[in-house]
Motif scaffolding. Structure first.
Motif, PDB file in Angstrom:
ATOM      1  N   GLY A   1       0.693  -1.324  -0.075  1.00  0.00           N
ATOM      2  CA  GLY A   1      -0.035  -0.010  -0.029  1.00  0.00           C
ATOM      3  C   GLY A   1       0.622   1.146   0.001  1.00  0.00           C
TER       4      GLY A   1
ATOM      5  N   TYR B   1      -8.397   4.408  -3.466  1.00  0.00           N
ATOM      6  CA  TYR B   1      -7.706   4.025  -2.389  1.00  0.00           C
ATOM      7  C   TYR B   1      -8.459   4.639  -1.342  1.00  0.00           C
ATOM      8  CZ  TYR B   1      -4.529   4.465  -6.506  1.00  0.00           C
ATOM      9  OH  TYR B   1      -4.164   4.497  -7.917  1.00  0.00           O
TER      10      TYR B   1
ATOM     11  N   ALA C   1      -5.732  -0.132  -2.799  1.00  0.00           N
ATOM     12  CA  ALA C   1      -4.928   0.041  -1.914  1.00  0.00           C
ATOM     13  C   ALA C   1      -5.091   0.792  -0.869  1.00  0.00           C
ATOM     14  CB  ALA C   1      -3.578   0.616  -2.611  1.00  0.00           C
TER      15      ALA C   1
END
Length: 236
Positions: free
Chosen positions: A17, A208, A227
């Motif tokens: 990440g 994200y 992510a």
């Protein structure tokens, strides 16, 4: 689940990440410091960071509008010159410039560059284009302010642009912001994960999630986001 999209995400950080403001912890590794970014690189994580513009158009990596919390100084970033701000210390070093971050990373991991706007909206596009023109690594430019996306689309369409969205933003304001920014990716509040509007967005672009701070939020992000943007116990 990495993403519901077909095709590769050019900013995909992989399983580690994005480290939120770098891998920061304690006084020795302050947020948005070169030490925190070096620690994130050692981990193999992508890097999320905050950018502010000085009065003389230097781009610094710094979150707050003033330096009180992090440097014990009331100086305001946007009202001060870079030379004046060089007197301050973030941990053991100066406040990093975007140029110093780019030199450190050297394209090894993707960067999420969050623009902090403060009465300087029209100065951002030329400053960013000049700073990033020769950088070969992957990066995305994002902001809570949808005007940044609109300006980047008009003035530097080759740059990948994103919109940062709070969960509490009213739906009508969110729709206007999405229309205005025309983002290629989103960074959404972790509290919004799994909501219908986020799931719809994921069919069109990478999403994200920030700020993932514990194992439960990390599990949510693994299912509902491309992510995690994490810190502390949210670390993968």
């Amino acid at each position: 689940m990495r993403s519901s999209l077909s095709g590769a995400d050019p900013l995909d950080p992989g399983p580690k990440g994005f480290a939120h403001r770098g891998l920061h912890y304690g006084a020795g590794f302050p947020e948005n410091s070169l030490l925190a970014f070096a620690a994130a690189l050692e981990l193999g994580a992508g890097i999320e960071c905050d950018l502010r513009l000085t009065a003389d158009n230097h781009i610094l990596v710094f979150h707050d509008a003033d330096a009180m919390r992090l440097c014990a100084s009331p100086m305001r970033i946007g009202a001060s010159s870079h030379k004046e701000l060089l007197r301050l210390r973030l941990g053991q070093g100066p406040i990093p410039t975007l140029a110093s971050l780019l030199a450190l990373v050297g394209g090894r991991v993707p960067l999420l560059l969050e623009i902090k706007v403060e009465n300087d909206i029209w100065r951002w596009a030329p400053a960013l284009e000049q700073a990033l023109a020769d950088y070969a690594g992957p990066f995305g430019i994002m902001s809570f302010d949808a005007r940044i996306g609109r300006i980047m689309k008009s003035h530097w369409p080759a740059a990948r642009r994103g919109l940062v969205v709070r969960d509490r933003l009213p739906a009508w304001k969110r729709r206007i912001a999405m229309w205005r920014a025309d983002p290629q990716f989103l960074a959404v509040d972790v509290a919004a994960l799994g909501k219908p509007w986020v799931e719809r967005a994921r069919r069109r672009m990478p999403v994200y999630s920030w700020t993932v701070r514990n194992p439960e939020q990390r599990r949510q992000a693994q299912v509902h986001a491309a992510a995690a943007i994490w810190e502390g116990d949210g670390r993968p």
